[in-house]
Write a protein that holds these residues in place. Structure first.
Motif, PDB file in Angstrom:
ATOM      1  N   VAL A 241       0.840  -1.188   0.000  1.00 52.97           N
ATOM      2  CA  VAL A 241       0.000   0.000   0.000  1.00 52.97           C
ATOM      3  C   VAL A 241       0.879   1.243   0.000  1.00 52.97           C
ATOM      4  N   THR A 256      -6.194  -2.383   3.328  1.00 52.01           N
ATOM      5  CA  THR A 256      -5.159  -3.291   2.834  1.00 52.01           C
ATOM      6  C   THR A 256      -4.922  -4.409   3.842  1.00 52.01           C
ATOM      7  N   TRP A 267       2.004  -8.247   3.640  1.00 48.09           N
ATOM      8  CA  TRP A 267       1.761  -6.922   3.076  1.00 48.09           C
ATOM      9  C   TRP A 267       2.775  -5.929   3.620  1.00 48.09           C
TER      10      TRP A 267
END
Length: 361
Positions: A241, A256, A267
């Motif tokens: 992100v 996200t 992530w």
């Protein structure tokens, strides 16, 4: 003496990752099997969407005529709940559980019709896509960029005695789309370019798998290892992100995180430093936003680059990210967004990395 209250009917749900996987077909196959066992089966509403092989399975099954509801000088067709209650079969077929009923219906939603059938002691077979589960709708919107307007409460699905996952690999589904077995013409072309992208289908399939695994109380990887076509479940999703000083960044970070959790994917959150000077307040915002991402489990980093686009793409490739999540202002449409040079460059140069532009909310 009053009659005893009927025993609640049983609910079987055919769950799919999205339209076209064969939920209705599977429901009708199950209905035919029940008929072969001597059970009385009546179709209240079955949406074949013009698919001949699906319509053929209705042969021999009693179909109730739809109710006709007057609306603004015309008539709308809707599932006739009262007729099904009066007919009172052993098993009712009620397709598309998340459907919103026409104005003038007794209930606003079809799942409420099904609840009344169950309360009357009628067994029900029905269908639903994973995006229509209330708890999954926001995640699906974040993944696909398409808002989910019709949902069913998870608490209602808790009434199901059985949930059967109707599974199809993303490539098989795309092949069905190309063959005109899902949508036709312009609608099929639009679907292929948007909702039916392979990355979207893979994520939706993972969501459906995870929900089914949770329902039966097994570990996700155990479910995958025992599932057919095991290798197609092995996704390598990695999300990244883009973080900046915008007040929308915390919402983007949280969405996200939700996507990463749904996909069981790692992530990261990346802030790009360029020659553009930030005010002290903006720098503080970036620091806070990266701290939030770190608290939520992300790898949170700052990278230096000559431009925002170069920084994001370099960071994504170093991390082998499959998706870059960026924010799109809710005040501007897609045409305005795509006309901005950074957004256009990012899309043009991203290669096999998906760019997921979402409105924070």
């Amino acid at each position: 003496m009053s009659e005893p209250a009927p025993t609640s009917g049983t609910l079987k749900v055919f769950l799919g990752m999205c339209p076209g996987v064969g939920k209705t077909y599977s429901m009708l196959e199950a209905a035919r099997e029940l008929r072969s066992q001597g059970m009385e089966v009546v179709a209240g509403v079955v949406e074949t969407h013009g698919r001949k092989e699906t319509a053929a399975l209705l042969d021999g099954i009693e179909i109730l005529p739809p109710a006709r509801l007057p609306y603004r000088g015309t008539e709308l067709s809707e599932f006739d709940l009262d007729a099904m209650l009066a007919r009172r079969p052993k098993v009712a077929l009620v397709d598309e559980l998340a459907h919103t009923n026409a104005p003038g219906s007794r209930h606003a939603k079809r799942w409420q019709d099904v609840a009344e059938l169950l309360d009357a002691g009628i067994d029900v077979l029905t269908t639903i896509n994973i995006q229509h589960l209330e708890s999954r709708a926001d995640v699906v919107t974040a993944i696909t960029g398409a808002p989910v307007r019709e949902t069913v409460p998870d608490s209602f699905l808790d009434r199901a005695h059985e949930i059967e996952l109707i599974d199809l690999t993303p490539r098989d589904l795309q092949r069905r789309l190309e063959e005109g077995k899902v949508y036709l013409g312009d609608r099929a072309r639009a679907a292929a370019a948007n909702f039916f992208k392979e990355s979207h289908l893979t994520a939706l399939r993972q969501l459906a798998l995870r929900y089914t695994a949770e329902r039966v109380g097994v570990n996700l990887r155990e479910f995958q290892s025992g599932h057919r076509d095991r290798k197609t479940w092995r996704t390598a999703d990695k999300l990244m992100v883009a973080v900046g000083p915008s007040p929308f960044s915390p919402s983007l970070i949280r969405r996200t995180r939700a996507m990463a959790g749904a996909l069981d994917a790692p992530w990261s959150a990346v802030a790009v430093v360029t020659d553009e000077q930030l005010t002290p307040a903006q720098q503080d915002n970036v620091t806070r936003h990266l701290s939030l991402a770190r608290q939520l489990g992300a790898e949170a980093v700052t990278v230096e680059a000559i431009s925002l686009v170069d920084g994001l793409l370099t960071a994504a490739r170093e991390r082998r990210a499959t998706q870059i999540i960026i924010g799109k202002s809710p005040r501007h449409g897609w045409r305005d967004f795509l006309s901005k040079p950074p957004a256009l460059r990012l899309l043009q140069q991203s290669g096999d990395i998906d760019i997921n532009a979402i409105e924070p909310g």
